[in-house]
Design a protein around this motif. Sequence first.
Motif, PDB file in Angstrom:
ATOM      1  N   GLN A 200       0.827  -1.200   0.000  1.00 28.22           N
ATOM      2  CA  GLN A 200       0.000   0.000   0.000  1.00 28.22           C
ATOM      3  C   GLN A 200       0.867   1.257   0.000  1.00 28.22           C
ATOM      4  O   GLN A 200       0.375   2.367   0.212  1.00 28.22           O
ATOM      5  CB  GLN A 200      -0.928  -0.001   1.223  1.00 28.22           C
ATOM      6  N   ASP A 201       2.153   1.072  -0.227  1.00 31.05           N
ATOM      7  CA  ASP A 201       3.112   2.174  -0.230  1.00 31.05           C
ATOM      8  C   ASP A 201       3.093   2.871  -1.588  1.00 31.05           C
ATOM      9  O   ASP A 201       3.498   2.290  -2.597  1.00 31.05           O
ATOM     10  CB  ASP A 201       4.510   1.629   0.076  1.00 31.05           C
ATOM     11  N   ASP A 202       2.620   4.125  -1.611  1.00 26.62           N
ATOM     12  CA  ASP A 202       2.544   4.858  -2.878  1.00 26.62           C
ATOM     13  C   ASP A 202       3.920   5.100  -3.490  1.00 26.62           C
ATOM     14  O   ASP A 202       4.034   5.394  -4.681  1.00 26.62           O
ATOM     15  CB  ASP A 202       1.841   6.201  -2.664  1.00 26.62           C
ATOM     16  N   GLY A 203       4.965   4.977  -2.683  1.00 25.41           N
ATOM     17  CA  GLY A 203       6.318   5.161  -3.191  1.00 25.41           C
ATOM     18  C   GLY A 203       6.853   3.937  -3.907  1.00 25.41           C
ATOM     19  O   GLY A 203       7.963   3.969  -4.455  1.00 25.41           O
ATOM     20  N   LYS A 204       6.071   2.845  -3.894  1.00 27.07           N
ATOM     21  CA  LYS A 204       6.488   1.608  -4.550  1.00 27.07           C
ATOM     22  C   LYS A 204       5.359   1.099  -5.452  1.00 27.07           C
ATOM     23  O   LYS A 204       4.766   0.053  -5.187  1.00 27.07           O
ATOM     24  CB  LYS A 204       6.863   0.555  -3.512  1.00 27.07           C
ATOM     25  N   PRO A 205       5.049   1.826  -6.513  1.00 26.48           N
ATOM     26  CA  PRO A 205       3.945   1.426  -7.401  1.00 26.48           C
ATOM     27  C   PRO A 205       4.160   0.062  -8.042  1.00 26.48           C
ATOM     28  O   PRO A 205       3.189  -0.606  -8.412  1.00 26.48           O
ATOM     29  CB  PRO A 205       3.921   2.545  -8.453  1.00 26.48           C
ATOM     30  N   PHE A 206       5.420  -0.374  -8.158  1.00 25.20           N
ATOM     31  CA  PHE A 206       5.713  -1.680  -8.765  1.00 25.20           C
ATOM     32  C   PHE A 206       5.301  -2.837  -7.857  1.00 25.20           C
ATOM     33  O   PHE A 206       5.328  -4.000  -8.278  1.00 25.20           O
ATOM     34  CB  PHE A 206       7.212  -1.771  -9.094  1.00 25.20           C
ATOM     35  N   LEU A 207       4.916  -2.543  -6.600  1.00 25.32           N
ATOM     36  CA  LEU A 207       4.434  -3.574  -5.682  1.00 25.32           C
ATOM     37  C   LEU A 207       2.955  -3.415  -5.359  1.00 25.32           C
ATOM     38  O   LEU A 207       2.390  -4.207  -4.616  1.00 25.32           O
ATOM     39  CB  LEU A 207       5.233  -3.541  -4.368  1.00 25.32           C
ATOM     40  N   GLN A 208       2.309  -2.393  -5.929  1.00 28.35           N
ATOM     41  CA  GLN A 208       0.911  -2.117  -5.616  1.00 28.35           C
ATOM     42  C   GLN A 208      -0.023  -2.894  -6.543  1.00 28.35           C
ATOM     43  O   GLN A 208      -0.623  -2.341  -7.470  1.00 28.35           O
ATOM     44  CB  GLN A 208       0.628  -0.614  -5.709  1.00 28.35           C
ATOM     45  N   GLY A 209      -0.116  -4.172  -6.279  1.00 32.04           N
ATOM     46  CA  GLY A 209      -0.990  -5.008  -7.079  1.00 32.04           C
ATOM     47  C   GLY A 209      -0.573  -6.464  -7.019  1.00 32.04           C
ATOM     48  O   GLY A 209       0.273  -6.863  -6.218  1.00 32.04           O
ATOM     49  N   VAL A 210      -1.193  -7.270  -7.861  1.00 29.57           N
ATOM     50  CA  VAL A 210      -0.896  -8.706  -7.965  1.00 29.57           C
ATOM     51  C   VAL A 210      -0.215  -8.945  -9.305  1.00 29.57           C
ATOM     52  O   VAL A 210      -0.775  -8.613 -10.362  1.00 29.57           O
ATOM     53  CB  VAL A 210      -2.185  -9.542  -7.858  1.00 29.57           C
ATOM     54  N   PHE A 211       0.988  -9.510  -9.266  1.00 27.72           N
ATOM     55  CA  PHE A 211       1.711  -9.777 -10.509  1.00 27.72           C
ATOM     56  C   PHE A 211       1.249 -11.103 -11.093  1.00 27.72           C
ATOM     57  O   PHE A 211       1.300 -12.148 -10.442  1.00 27.72           O
ATOM     58  CB  PHE A 211       3.217  -9.817 -10.260  1.00 27.72           C
ATOM     59  N   TRP A 212       0.795 -11.038 -12.338  1.00 30.02           N
ATOM     60  CA  TRP A 212       0.356 -12.211 -13.091  1.00 30.02           C
ATOM     61  C   TRP A 212       1.552 -12.629 -13.940  1.00 30.02           C
ATOM     62  O   TRP A 212       1.829 -12.049 -14.984  1.00 30.02           O
ATOM     63  CB  TRP A 212      -0.836 -11.811 -13.940  1.00 30.02           C
ATOM     64  N   ALA A 213       2.297 -13.603 -13.467  1.00 31.42           N
ATOM     65  CA  ALA A 213       3.573 -13.975 -14.071  1.00 31.42           C
ATOM     66  C   ALA A 213       3.390 -14.666 -15.426  1.00 31.42           C
ATOM     67  O   ALA A 213       2.313 -15.203 -15.723  1.00 31.42           O
ATOM     68  CB  ALA A 213       4.349 -14.884 -13.121  1.00 31.42           C
ATOM     69  N   PRO A 214       4.446 -14.674 -16.247  1.00 32.96           N
ATOM     70  CA  PRO A 214       4.359 -15.309 -17.571  1.00 32.96           C
ATOM     71  C   PRO A 214       3.913 -16.763 -17.523  1.00 32.96           C
ATOM     72  O   PRO A 214       3.239 -17.243 -18.453  1.00 32.96           O
ATOM     73  CB  PRO A 214       5.792 -15.185 -18.111  1.00 32.96           C
ATOM     74  N   ASP A 215       4.287 -17.487 -16.462  1.00 36.63           N
ATOM     75  CA  ASP A 215       3.902 -18.901 -16.360  1.00 36.63           C
ATOM     76  C   ASP A 215       2.521 -19.090 -15.737  1.00 36.63           C
ATOM     77  O   ASP A 215       2.085 -20.219 -15.503  1.00 36.63           O
ATOM     78  CB  ASP A 215       4.948 -19.688 -15.566  1.00 36.63           C
ATOM     79  N   GLY A 216       1.813 -17.985 -15.451  1.00 37.47           N
ATOM     80  CA  GLY A 216       0.456 -18.075 -14.908  1.00 37.47           C
ATOM     81  C   GLY A 216       0.383 -17.963 -13.399  1.00 37.47           C
ATOM     82  O   GLY A 216      -0.718 -17.842 -12.842  1.00 37.47           O
ATOM     83  N   ARG A 217       1.525 -17.995 -12.714  1.00 39.49           N
ATOM     84  CA  ARG A 217       1.493 -17.850 -11.258  1.00 39.49           C
ATOM     85  C   ARG A 217       1.100 -16.429 -10.866  1.00 39.49           C
ATOM     86  O   ARG A 217       1.313 -15.479 -11.617  1.00 39.49           O
ATOM     87  CB  ARG A 217       2.844 -18.222 -10.642  1.00 39.49           C
ATOM     88  N   LEU A 218       0.550 -16.282  -9.670  1.00 40.50           N
ATOM     89  CA  LEU A 218       0.172 -14.990  -9.119  1.00 40.50           C
ATOM     90  C   LEU A 218       1.026 -14.718  -7.893  1.00 40.50           C
ATOM     91  O   LEU A 218       1.206 -15.603  -7.046  1.00 40.50           O
ATOM     92  CB  LEU A 218      -1.314 -14.978  -8.730  1.00 40.50           C
ATOM     93  N   VAL A 219       1.549 -13.494  -7.771  1.00 42.08           N
ATOM     94  CA  VAL A 219       2.446 -13.187  -6.662  1.00 42.08           C
ATOM     95  C   VAL A 219       2.265 -11.731  -6.241  1.00 42.08           C
ATOM     96  O   VAL A 219       1.975 -10.852  -7.066  1.00 42.08           O
ATOM     97  CB  VAL A 219       3.923 -13.469  -7.049  1.00 42.08           C
ATOM     98  N   ALA A 220       2.424 -11.473  -4.922  1.00 44.08           N
ATOM     99  CA  ALA A 220       2.360 -10.111  -4.394  1.00 44.08           C
ATOM    100  C   ALA A 220       3.289 -10.015  -3.197  1.00 44.08           C
ATOM    101  O   ALA A 220       3.575 -11.014  -2.530  1.00 44.08           O
ATOM    102  CB  ALA A 220       0.928  -9.745  -3.991  1.00 44.08           C
ATOM    103  N   CYS A 221       3.752  -8.783  -2.913  1.00 47.01           N
ATOM    104  CA  CYS A 221       4.716  -8.591  -1.825  1.00 47.01           C
ATOM    105  C   CYS A 221       4.619  -7.153  -1.312  1.00 47.01           C
ATOM    106  O   CYS A 221       4.432  -6.216  -2.091  1.00 47.01           O
ATOM    107  CB  CYS A 221       6.127  -8.875  -2.333  1.00 47.01           C
ATOM    108  N   ASP A 222       4.756  -6.988   0.019  1.00 46.88           N
ATOM    109  CA  ASP A 222       4.790  -5.632   0.582  1.00 46.88           C
ATOM    110  C   ASP A 222       6.008  -5.415   1.488  1.00 46.88           C
ATOM    111  O   ASP A 222       6.006  -4.534   2.340  1.00 46.88           O
ATOM    112  CB  ASP A 222       3.504  -5.331   1.352  1.00 46.88           C
ATOM    113  N   ASN A 223       7.042  -6.235   1.315  1.00 48.92           N
ATOM    114  CA  ASN A 223       8.301  -6.177   2.071  1.00 48.92           C
ATOM    115  C   ASN A 223       8.193  -6.745   3.480  1.00 48.92           C
ATOM    116  O   ASN A 223       9.212  -6.923   4.152  1.00 48.92           O
ATOM    117  CB  ASN A 223       8.851  -4.743   2.144  1.00 48.92           C
TER     118      ASN A 223
END
Length: 310
Positions: free
Chosen positions: A99-122
């Motif tokens: 939820q850190d506005d300074g890290k937009p690259f982590l604000q969401g769920v990454f839908w990886a090329p192989d179909g996996r879903l991943v998220a992280c907030d440190n």
Amino acid sequence: GGAEWSLPSSVGTFAVQGEGFAALLASLEGLSEFVDLEIVADQSRLVVKAATFEGSYTVYPPGLEVPKEWIERAAPKTAVEVDEAWWSDVASVRQSASQDDGKPFLQGVFWAPDGRLVACDNIRATLCAAGRTPPSPDGVLIPSALLSSLGATPGFTRAALEEAALWFLARGGSTYGRLASSAFPPGVVLLIEGSRKKSEGGTKVEFAADPRATVDRILLFAKKEPYTIKVSAAKTTATLSVVETDGSGREAKESCQARVTGPVAEFNVDGKLLRDAFGISSRFWFAKGAPLYFRSADDRIEHILSTLVA
């Protein structure tokens, strides 16, 4: 972001607050293919009816000029299929989105090329096994803002990528959100996999029943962030406790039946984040120097959570 939808021509032109509107229409379409959707607009209100549902929106002033690009933008023709199970996986992973506005690259769920879903907030990270193939060979970060606008039970069945926007489409229309300009860090998946290997060599704790009600009671005594809870697990018992150090005298503890395999496990953790983790699984592994490692009963979802310094 924005949306486009096919509505009865008799409704005319109107403007309402867009957040959640497309999600509502998609949800109502999902009630039944035989349910009629009725939309009635006047100068002040827009009323939406379907089956036993009825809701209304405030209509913006008639003189409001709708930007031309809002009307002319159309959804891409090529899309990939998604279903209810996929949306359920997204919801499970999303809890770890930053939820850190300074890290937009982590604000969401990454839908990886192989179909996996991943998220992280440190502090925590979640990884879900491969499901649907994303609309881009490089994967795509599904923005948190877009997910929030879709509501808890999205009725969208397809996803498409167009320039810097991700679209979700339903039978009668679609909605889209702008993408972050920076890439999701690939090291998150490696972090989860590394934590799995290290933690599985430590202590395994399996609660006999869902411990979230216990966490809720203990959290009543933790009044300030990071809502520290102490967990002690050995043999057949796991005890959760809290002692406030602010002079209030608040303290509480509760023991739960559990199967503990390995040495005694004792650590401090943010109680609210622990409760979220128990929504994925009531079993976890603990090893000193590594995050707590949770894995769902069907082994599809992995979750790690950092402990707190004592």
